[in-house]
Design a protein around this motif. Structure first.
Motif, PDB file in Angstrom:
ATOM      1  N   ASN A  28      26.081  37.736  31.066  1.00 66.74           N
ATOM      2  CA  ASN A  28      26.809  38.249  29.902  1.00 66.74           C
ATOM      3  C   ASN A  28      27.989  39.145  30.272  1.00 66.74           C
ATOM      4  OD1 ASN A  28      25.351  36.903  27.853  1.00 66.74           O
ATOM      5  ND2 ASN A  28      23.682  38.366  28.078  1.00 66.74           N
ATOM      6  N   ALA A  29      27.835  39.969  31.310  1.00 65.57           N
ATOM      7  CA  ALA A  29      28.931  40.855  31.719  1.00 65.57           C
ATOM      8  C   ALA A  29      30.108  40.049  32.266  1.00 65.57           C
ATOM      9  CB  ALA A  29      28.434  41.856  32.763  1.00 65.57           C
ATOM     10  N   LYS A  30      29.823  39.044  33.079  1.00 69.11           N
ATOM     11  CA  LYS A  30      30.895  38.194  33.614  1.00 69.11           C
ATOM     12  C   LYS A  30      31.572  37.407  32.488  1.00 69.11           C
ATOM     13  CE  LYS A  30      29.223  37.114  38.299  1.00 69.11           C
ATOM     14  NZ  LYS A  30      28.798  35.966  39.148  1.00 69.11           N
ATOM     15  N   PHE A  31      30.776  36.916  31.532  1.00 70.07           N
ATOM     16  CA  PHE A  31      31.321  36.170  30.402  1.00 70.07           C
ATOM     17  C   PHE A  31      32.287  37.056  29.614  1.00 70.07           C
ATOM     18  CE2 PHE A  31      31.592  34.433  26.178  1.00 70.07           C
ATOM     19  CZ  PHE A  31      31.484  33.059  26.329  1.00 70.07           C
ATOM     20  N   LYS A  32      31.843  38.280  29.312  1.00 68.44           N
ATOM     21  CA  LYS A  32      32.679  39.190  28.528  1.00 68.44           C
ATOM     22  C   LYS A  32      33.956  39.553  29.288  1.00 68.44           C
ATOM     23  CE  LYS A  32      32.536  43.068  25.460  1.00 68.44           C
ATOM     24  NZ  LYS A  32      31.764  44.067  24.765  1.00 68.44           N
TER      25      LYS A  32
ATOM     26  N   ASP B  82      32.036  26.059  35.818  1.00 67.62           N
ATOM     27  CA  ASP B  82      31.589  27.250  36.533  1.00 67.62           C
ATOM     28  C   ASP B  82      31.488  26.957  38.025  1.00 67.62           C
ATOM     29  OD1 ASP B  82      30.382  30.081  36.195  1.00 67.62           O
ATOM     30  OD2 ASP B  82      29.024  29.034  37.574  1.00 67.62           O
ATOM     31  N   VAL B  83      31.832  27.950  38.842  1.00 69.58           N
ATOM     32  CA  VAL B  83      31.832  27.788  40.293  1.00 69.58           C
ATOM     33  C   VAL B  83      30.437  27.494  40.857  1.00 69.58           C
ATOM     34  CG1 VAL B  83      33.916  29.177  40.654  1.00 69.58           C
ATOM     35  CG2 VAL B  83      31.660  30.284  40.697  1.00 69.58           C
ATOM     36  N   SER B  84      29.387  27.688  40.064  1.00 71.80           N
ATOM     37  CA  SER B  84      28.030  27.377  40.530  1.00 71.80           C
ATOM     38  C   SER B  84      27.890  25.897  40.902  1.00 71.80           C
ATOM     39  CB  SER B  84      26.996  27.742  39.459  1.00 71.80           C
ATOM     40  OG  SER B  84      27.226  27.026  38.255  1.00 71.80           O
TER      41      SER B  84
ATOM     42  N   VAL C  65      31.079  32.709  35.672  1.00 68.74           N
ATOM     43  CA  VAL C  65      30.401  33.448  34.606  1.00 68.74           C
ATOM     44  C   VAL C  65      28.877  33.301  34.684  1.00 68.74           C
ATOM     45  CG1 VAL C  65      32.356  33.412  32.996  1.00 68.74           C
ATOM     46  CG2 VAL C  65      30.675  31.544  32.947  1.00 68.74           C
ATOM     47  N   CYS C  66      28.372  32.874  35.844  1.00 66.74           N
ATOM     48  CA  CYS C  66      26.925  32.644  35.959  1.00 66.74           C
ATOM     49  C   CYS C  66      26.284  33.539  37.005  1.00 66.74           C
ATOM     50  CB  CYS C  66      26.645  31.180  36.286  1.00 66.74           C
ATOM     51  SG  CYS C  66      26.914  30.085  34.889  1.00 66.74           S
ATOM     52  N   LYS C  67      24.953  33.553  36.955  1.00 66.96           N
ATOM     53  CA  LYS C  67      24.134  34.280  37.930  1.00 66.96           C
ATOM     54  C   LYS C  67      22.877  33.459  38.197  1.00 66.96           C
ATOM     55  CE  LYS C  67      21.743  36.746  34.241  1.00 66.96           C
ATOM     56  NZ  LYS C  67      21.449  38.025  33.626  1.00 66.96           N
TER      57      LYS C  67
END
Length: 155
Positions: A68-72, A112-114, A151-153
């Motif tokens: 959520n922090a990366k998304f925001k 996403d880079v994932s 934006v992922c973890k």
């Protein structure tokens, strides 16, 4: 039917025969991995989020979760997923078959880079029992993505 929209989309590139339709459901990452006979993390799941008046799609690795922090930080707003009805209306595919191919106009797509850990991945093709194996380069080309984002973890 949404899979027919995707089939028509890939037909313009002579790739419609690469779409796999399964006898079993591929509506979740786990089910799709079993159906496609691959690792769950190689399923390219497509998530649908609200954006201003419309929506956006983010394609991530099967084992990744939205941070959520990366998304925001990326989009200057909170991550709010679409309801199943909104997904059909705004994207053009139903939950379980959402993909970045053959979608409604005005839908922004991000990768996403994932996903970059893999040579090939398996996104859905508009139905809850379909997929196509694409290289990362093909995914980037055919998804019409605006850009790669982080934006992922959890992967």
């Amino acid at each position: 039917m949404a899979i027919e929209k995707v089939r028509q989309f890939f037909k313009q590139y002579g790739m419609e025969d690469r779409i796999q339709e399964f006898e079993v459901s591929s509506a979740t990452v786990e089910l799709a991995a079993k159906a496609a006979n691959c690792e769950p993390e190689r399923i390219a799941k497509t998530l649908s989020f609200k954006k201003d008046e419309g929506c956006m799609l983010i394609v991530t690795a099967g084992d990744a979760k939205i941070d959520n922090a990366k998304f925001k930080a990326q989009f200057s707003m909170k991550a709010k997923m679409l309801t199943p009805d909104e997904v059909v209306e705004l994207v053009g595919h139903a939950v379980g078959g959402v993909c970045p191919f053959g979608i409604n106009e005005q839908v922004d797509v991000y990768l996403d880079v994932s996903l970059k850990r893999f040579h090939t991945v398996f996104p859905a093709c508009g139905s809850s029992n379909s997929a196509i194996e694409l290289t990362i380069e093909e995914l980037e080309k055919y998804s019409g993505s605006k850009e790669w984002i982080d934006v992922c973890k959890g992967y």
